[in-house]
Design an enzyme around this catalytic site. Structure first.
Site, PDB file in Angstrom:
ATOM      1  N   TYR A 265       2.159   2.907   3.347  1.00 17.77           N
ATOM      2  CA  TYR A 265       3.395   2.395   3.942  1.00 17.77           C
ATOM      3  C   TYR A 265       4.605   2.696   3.061  1.00 17.77           C
ATOM      4  CZ  TYR A 265       1.141  -0.008   7.831  1.00 17.77           C
ATOM      5  OH  TYR A 265       0.465  -0.286   8.990  1.00 17.77           O
TER       6      TYR A 265
ATOM      7  N   THR B 188       1.845 -15.054   4.685  1.00 12.79           N
ATOM      8  CA  THR B 188       2.931 -14.487   5.478  1.00 12.79           C
ATOM      9  C   THR B 188       3.409 -13.226   4.773  1.00 12.79           C
ATOM     10  OG1 THR B 188       3.593 -16.608   6.431  1.00 12.79           O
ATOM     11  CG2 THR B 188       5.264 -14.879   6.379  1.00 12.79           C
ATOM     12  N   LEU B 189       3.436 -12.136   5.510  1.00 15.46           N
ATOM     13  CA  LEU B 189       3.819 -10.826   4.986  1.00 15.46           C
ATOM     14  C   LEU B 189       5.240 -10.504   5.423  1.00 15.46           C
ATOM     15  CD1 LEU B 189       0.570  -9.108   6.261  1.00 15.46           C
ATOM     16  CD2 LEU B 189       1.055  -9.606   3.856  1.00 15.46           C
ATOM     17  N   GLU B 190       6.040 -10.007   4.499  1.00 10.73           N
ATOM     18  CA  GLU B 190       7.408  -9.601   4.813  1.00 10.73           C
ATOM     19  C   GLU B 190       7.488  -8.080   4.731  1.00 10.73           C
ATOM     20  OE1 GLU B 190       7.248 -11.650   1.725  1.00 10.73           O
ATOM     21  OE2 GLU B 190       7.209 -13.540   2.810  1.00 10.73           O
TER      22      GLU B 190
ATOM     23  N   GLN C  91      -0.890 -23.110   5.356  1.00  7.39           N
ATOM     24  CA  GLN C  91      -0.185 -22.486   6.480  1.00  7.39           C
ATOM     25  C   GLN C  91      -1.114 -21.588   7.283  1.00  7.39           C
ATOM     26  OE1 GLN C  91       3.056 -20.347   4.629  1.00  7.39           O
ATOM     27  NE2 GLN C  91       1.841 -18.519   4.281  1.00  7.39           N
TER      28      GLN C  91
ATOM     29  N   LYS D 236       0.848  -1.197   0.000  1.00  8.43           N
ATOM     30  CA  LYS D 236       0.000   0.000   0.000  1.00  8.43           C
ATOM     31  C   LYS D 236       0.883   1.247   0.000  1.00  8.43           C
ATOM     32  CE  LYS D 236      -3.824   0.278   2.315  1.00  8.43           C
ATOM     33  NZ  LYS D 236      -4.972   0.298   1.415  1.00  8.43           N
ATOM     34  N   SER D 237       0.445   2.263  -0.722  1.00 11.51           N
ATOM     35  CA  SER D 237       1.237   3.486  -0.826  1.00 11.51           C
ATOM     36  C   SER D 237       1.399   4.186   0.523  1.00 11.51           C
ATOM     37  CB  SER D 237       0.628   4.435  -1.858  1.00 11.51           C
ATOM     38  OG  SER D 237      -0.658   4.839  -1.461  1.00 11.51           O
TER      39      SER D 237
ATOM     40  N   GLN E  66      -2.307  -4.944  -1.007  1.00 16.95           N
ATOM     41  CA  GLN E  66      -3.447  -5.216  -1.884  1.00 16.95           C
ATOM     42  C   GLN E  66      -3.184  -6.457  -2.723  1.00 16.95           C
ATOM     43  OE1 GLN E  66      -4.435  -2.685  -5.358  1.00 16.95           O
ATOM     44  NE2 GLN E  66      -6.499  -2.613  -4.493  1.00 16.95           N
TER      45      GLN E  66
END
Length: 189
Positions: free
Chosen positions: A115, A136-138, A181, A112-113, A157
């Site tokens: 961040y 899982t987000l990095e 997971q 997202k812009s 997104q």
């Protein structure tokens, strides 16, 4: 391949459980009227939320980062509504939403812009056909200042691309190592 619209995303989520829980429209305020970083369905995508569980990169144990032999001591676990990522560091989190990707769809994640404009980069590899699970987000903090990530608010997104033909072998067919997971999942070989 064609990008899919809000109508398609809504139908696939409501009838086939593609996204659970599913948020209709872009949610921009909490129940008390406080501003949020938006999440939910948009014109041609779905903005996902970050859960309250984080793994923040640390070097207190003098570990070496090795994707083939990853040392879990490289992270400290945090459960909170806010995660502070140290300068020039890294954290893992997961989506609140659980995904079930159809066999003829590839899903691509973009940051997202809100961040990105603060120097916080989100990376997620594509969600392959018939993959399912929490994503899982990095997060990379590219600044020389501490950075905040907010749980329960939008962080990235998802864009859904439907192929004109079904793949021969899906992620599920080949027994992908991240299939099903839940929680924040560390690297596997």
């Amino acid at each position: 391949m064609a990008i899919k619209s809000d109508r398609w995303i809504r139908e696939m989520s409501e009838k086939h459980g593609m996204i659970e829980p599913y948020a209709e429209n872009q949610v921009r305020f909490d129940k008390n009227g406080e501003k949020l970083i938006s999440y939910g369905v948009s014109s041609y995508g779905y903005d996902v939320r970050c859960a309250r569980e984080f793994k923040v990169f640390t070097n207190v144990h003098s570990a070496i980062v090795d994707p083939k032999n990853f040392d879990e001591k490289s992270f400290i676990d945090i459960e909170s509504d806010v995660c502070i990522i140290p300068p020039n560091s890294f954290a893992l989190a997961r989506t609140i939403e659980y995904f079930r990707i159809p066999r003829n769809v590839l899903t691509v994640c973009l940051g997202k812009s809100t961040y990105a404009r603060c120097g916080i980069i989100v990376n997620v590899t594509p969600l392959e056909p018939e993959w399912e699970g929490h994503v899982t987000l990095e997060f990379s903090n590219t600044t020389n200042l501490p950075a905040r990530i907010y749980a329960g608010e939008g962080v990235a997104q998802m864009l859904f691309f439907e192929s004109d033909e079904v793949c021969e072998t899906s992620y599920k067919d080949r027994g992908g190592k991240y299939q099903g997971q839940t929680g924040v999942t560390l690297p596997k070989t």
